[in-house]
Write a protein that holds these residues in place. Sequence first.
Motif, mmCIF file in Angstrom:
data_model
loop_
_atom_site.group_PDB
_atom_site.id
_atom_site.type_symbol
_atom_site.label_atom_id
_atom_site.label_comp_id
_atom_site.label_asym_id
_atom_site.label_seq_id
_atom_site.Cartn_x
_atom_site.Cartn_y
_atom_site.Cartn_z
ATOM 1 N N TRP A 1 46.364 48.139 49.425
ATOM 2 C CA TRP A 1 45.370 49.140 48.567
ATOM 3 C C TRP A 1 44.719 48.152 47.711
ATOM 4 O O TRP A 1 43.644 48.298 47.091
ATOM 5 C CB TRP A 1 46.253 50.361 47.919
ATOM 6 C CG TRP A 1 45.895 51.366 48.881
ATOM 7 C CD1 TRP A 1 44.869 52.399 48.156
ATOM 8 C CD2 TRP A 1 46.310 51.831 50.050
ATOM 9 N NE1 TRP A 1 45.046 53.407 49.446
ATOM 10 C CE2 TRP A 1 45.642 53.151 50.412
ATOM 11 C CE3 TRP A 1 47.337 51.256 50.867
ATOM 12 C CZ2 TRP A 1 46.324 53.699 51.772
ATOM 13 C CZ3 TRP A 1 47.528 51.777 52.020
ATOM 14 C CH2 TRP A 1 46.966 53.164 52.467
ATOM 15 N N GLY A 2 45.239 47.165 47.251
ATOM 16 C CA GLY A 2 44.577 46.141 46.221
ATOM 17 C C GLY A 2 43.317 45.382 47.171
ATOM 18 O O GLY A 2 42.239 45.385 46.537
ATOM 19 N N VAL A 3 43.490 45.514 48.540
ATOM 20 C CA VAL A 3 42.498 44.826 49.024
ATOM 21 C C VAL A 3 41.395 45.775 49.332
ATOM 22 O O VAL A 3 40.313 45.693 49.348
ATOM 23 C CB VAL A 3 42.683 44.509 50.616
ATOM 24 C CG1 VAL A 3 41.917 44.257 51.526
ATOM 25 C CG2 VAL A 3 43.971 43.260 50.436
ATOM 26 N N LEU B 1 41.121 37.290 44.832
ATOM 27 C CA LEU B 1 41.918 37.612 45.848
ATOM 28 C C LEU B 1 42.073 36.692 47.164
ATOM 29 O O LEU B 1 42.821 36.301 47.758
ATOM 30 C CB LEU B 1 41.697 39.152 46.431
ATOM 31 C CG LEU B 1 42.478 40.566 45.758
ATOM 32 C CD1 LEU B 1 42.136 41.610 46.748
ATOM 33 C CD2 LEU B 1 43.832 40.006 45.580
ATOM 34 N N ARG B 2 40.917 36.034 46.911
ATOM 35 C CA ARG B 2 40.834 34.958 48.204
ATOM 36 C C ARG B 2 41.480 33.947 47.720
ATOM 37 O O ARG B 2 42.219 33.075 48.618
ATOM 38 C CB ARG B 2 39.214 34.758 48.322
ATOM 39 C CG ARG B 2 38.573 34.104 47.267
ATOM 40 C CD ARG B 2 37.076 33.596 47.326
ATOM 41 N NE ARG B 2 36.791 33.324 48.467
ATOM 42 C CZ ARG B 2 35.537 33.294 49.244
ATOM 43 N NH1 ARG B 2 34.763 33.747 48.533
ATOM 44 N NH2 ARG B 2 35.346 32.434 50.164
ATOM 45 N N ASP B 3 41.759 33.574 46.684
ATOM 46 C CA ASP B 3 42.696 32.472 46.149
ATOM 47 C C ASP B 3 44.201 32.730 46.491
ATOM 48 O O ASP B 3 44.849 31.623 46.273
ATOM 49 C CB ASP B 3 42.337 31.885 44.614
ATOM 50 C CG ASP B 3 40.844 31.498 44.552
ATOM 51 O OD1 ASP B 3 40.402 30.980 45.508
ATOM 52 O OD2 ASP B 3 40.503 31.448 43.400
ATOM 53 N N VAL B 4 44.330 33.859 46.669
ATOM 54 C CA VAL B 4 45.847 34.438 46.995
ATOM 55 C C VAL B 4 45.930 34.421 48.537
ATOM 56 O O VAL B 4 47.012 33.894 48.847
ATOM 57 C CB VAL B 4 46.234 35.721 46.300
ATOM 58 C CG1 VAL B 4 47.766 36.110 46.498
ATOM 59 C CG2 VAL B 4 46.034 35.616 44.823
ATOM 60 N N LEU B 5 45.057 35.132 49.282
ATOM 61 C CA LEU B 5 45.341 35.474 50.443
ATOM 62 C C LEU B 5 44.912 34.476 51.750
ATOM 63 O O LEU B 5 45.321 34.709 52.765
ATOM 64 C CB LEU B 5 44.589 36.924 50.815
ATOM 65 C CG LEU B 5 45.020 38.101 49.864
ATOM 66 C CD1 LEU B 5 44.134 39.466 50.000
ATOM 67 C CD2 LEU B 5 46.533 38.373 50.195
ATOM 68 N N VAL C 1 33.795 40.360 37.666
ATOM 69 C CA VAL C 1 32.744 40.527 38.522
ATOM 70 C C VAL C 1 33.364 41.300 39.747
ATOM 71 O O VAL C 1 34.344 41.126 40.592
ATOM 72 C CB VAL C 1 32.466 39.362 39.523
ATOM 73 C CG1 VAL C 1 31.384 39.438 40.324
ATOM 74 C CG2 VAL C 1 31.961 38.316 38.322
ATOM 75 N N PRO C 2 32.797 42.639 39.805
ATOM 76 C CA PRO C 2 33.552 43.643 40.880
ATOM 77 C C PRO C 2 33.428 43.099 42.180
ATOM 78 O O PRO C 2 32.350 42.242 42.726
ATOM 79 C CB PRO C 2 32.394 44.695 40.876
ATOM 80 C CG PRO C 2 31.760 44.737 39.149
ATOM 81 C CD PRO C 2 31.810 43.275 39.133
ATOM 82 N N GLY C 3 34.613 43.165 43.095
ATOM 83 C CA GLY C 3 34.721 42.882 44.289
ATOM 84 C C GLY C 3 35.316 41.436 44.267
ATOM 85 O O GLY C 3 35.332 40.854 45.325
ATOM 86 N N THR C 4 36.059 41.142 43.163
ATOM 87 C CA THR C 4 36.832 39.777 43.240
ATOM 88 C C THR C 4 38.196 40.168 43.207
ATOM 89 O O THR C 4 39.110 39.349 43.992
ATOM 90 C CB THR C 4 36.510 38.993 41.934
ATOM 91 O OG1 THR C 4 35.267 38.897 41.995
ATOM 92 C CG2 THR C 4 37.080 37.755 41.705
ATOM 93 N N ASN C 5 38.679 41.176 42.389
ATOM 94 C CA ASN C 5 40.256 41.635 42.575
ATOM 95 C C ASN C 5 40.482 42.704 41.686
ATOM 96 O O ASN C 5 40.284 42.715 40.483
ATOM 97 C CB ASN C 5 41.114 40.411 41.650
ATOM 98 C CG ASN C 5 42.576 40.649 41.592
ATOM 99 O OD1 ASN C 5 42.704 41.456 42.192
ATOM 100 N ND2 ASN C 5 42.915 40.124 40.530
ATOM 101 N N ALA C 6 40.583 43.962 42.449
ATOM 102 C CA ALA C 6 40.773 45.230 42.098
ATOM 103 C C ALA C 6 42.057 45.393 41.507
ATOM 104 O O ALA C 6 42.375 46.490 41.152
ATOM 105 C CB ALA C 6 40.191 46.283 43.087
ATOM 106 N N PRO D 1 46.109 39.002 37.592
ATOM 107 C CA PRO D 1 45.205 39.122 36.502
ATOM 108 C C PRO D 1 43.835 39.077 36.878
ATOM 109 O O PRO D 1 43.607 38.479 38.112
ATOM 110 C CB PRO D 1 45.413 37.769 35.616
ATOM 111 C CG PRO D 1 46.959 37.556 36.003
ATOM 112 C CD PRO D 1 46.947 37.810 37.550
ATOM 113 N N LEU D 2 42.882 39.900 36.000
ATOM 114 C CA LEU D 2 41.537 39.777 36.542
ATOM 115 C C LEU D 2 40.663 38.583 36.711
ATOM 116 O O LEU D 2 39.860 38.542 37.757
ATOM 117 C CB LEU D 2 40.647 40.536 35.361
ATOM 118 C CG LEU D 2 40.860 41.990 35.449
ATOM 119 C CD1 LEU D 2 40.041 42.690 34.239
ATOM 120 C CD2 LEU D 2 40.466 42.719 36.848
#
Length: 458
Positions: free
Chosen positions: A204-206, A170-174, A292-297, A165-166
């Motif tokens: 591609w999510g990254v 991603l940093r909290d996952v990877l 916020v763009p750049g967080t999780n696309a 979810p938005l």
Amino acid sequence: MNERRRSLLGMALLGTVQPLFAAAPSSAAASASPGRGTYGALDAELAAIVDDPSMQLASLSVLALRGGQPVYEQAFGRRWIGNSALPDQPATPDTLFRIASVSKMVTTLGLMRLVEAGRLALDADVSDYLGFTLRNPHFPDHAITLRSLLTHTSSLRDEGGYSWPLDTALRDVLVPGAPLYGNGAMWSPRAAPGAYFTYCNLGWGVIGTLMERAGGERFDLLMQRLLLQPLGLGAGYLPAALPPAALTRLATLYRKRSTDTEVWNAAGSWIAQVDDYHTRPPVAPAGLERYVPGTNATPFSPTGGLRISARDLGVIMRMLINGGVHAGTRLFGRATLEHMFARHWSLDAGGTGGTNGDSLGGFFNAWGLGNAQFPDRPGMALVEGGGFEAVGHLGDAYGLRSVFAADLARGDGMIVLAGGSAADPARQKGRYSALARYEERILTALYRHAIVGQRPAT
């Protein structure tokens, strides 16, 4: 799969490769919009494939180019299968489909515009763009680059998921130790970045996320600005943001398979899988207004969520054949596209399944930057009997099967969008490739009739 300016710095980062593209085709080569009498046999052959009782298709939209010009387009079946309240809606050449992983190639085209503009570099550590350190904890001294993401050699894996979810960063996952890292299943413990090909949607999510940071916009809006609007395409990655005219042309994807128990029943009813917006409109992802763009696309699905028609994919294909020029305007430097579609990885079949990569049962034998390569060799051919070597991408999701395949040097190409099947395609495998048999039949019919111009053998 894009800033307006060309950048000498961006071009210098790309390196040099041998010329790949044909010169822009002359108007004398054009044979657009042929009459049905010209291709009546091809119409009949494709209609028979769509209605084949052993593998009926819900819908099919195809397009073929020869010498850089469109020579055939046609659609079959229904983009929406009606009921007592609403009638059937036939598929047409401008019906939009969720094209699955062909989206990756289009996303990469957007990315390459940012590379040309000097906003991104293919061999830089992507941590520099993401705002956090991205490392495989098993190989902490190996940087992950855009090149490794684009060639599926980053060491990322899909086992830990590839969409969140938005409100999930991603940093909290990877990042090891982060709240949602879990057991680290997203990292290969055996292959260092750059060492081994494994097809990976998560990459591609990254890519989409770092594009947002470099471009300063939400991914779907960024792709509109960088690629879709300059090409004049009524397409998009977010259904809720599609123009009303495009939304009314969007195909629902079907299978004769339940969505919960995954049981096929070829004699049963078609079951909608995705993009059924006839009774309610698409809803934007939760939290979009706060994103916020750049967080999780990942919710914008740079990996597979582009909705576009075969006709508009043909516009992209013609631009590629023309070396980056569309309607007299240069969108890409020729060298950029030559580098993107050059071969950057090939399967070394010296061991079981390949010593340098996993071909996934023969689907992946060679790779460019964000695009598949289809060598004209036994077991890899797209058409029966061979003769067509191409670059492009395949897609497979929610019942849809898609093919974007172009011989950029000759200016020949084929686009296939099949909106779902009544039976499991895995039960009818291809005879000479990793594709389903119905895909082989469609591609061979298009190639023989529309590109080569000869009838198939009886």
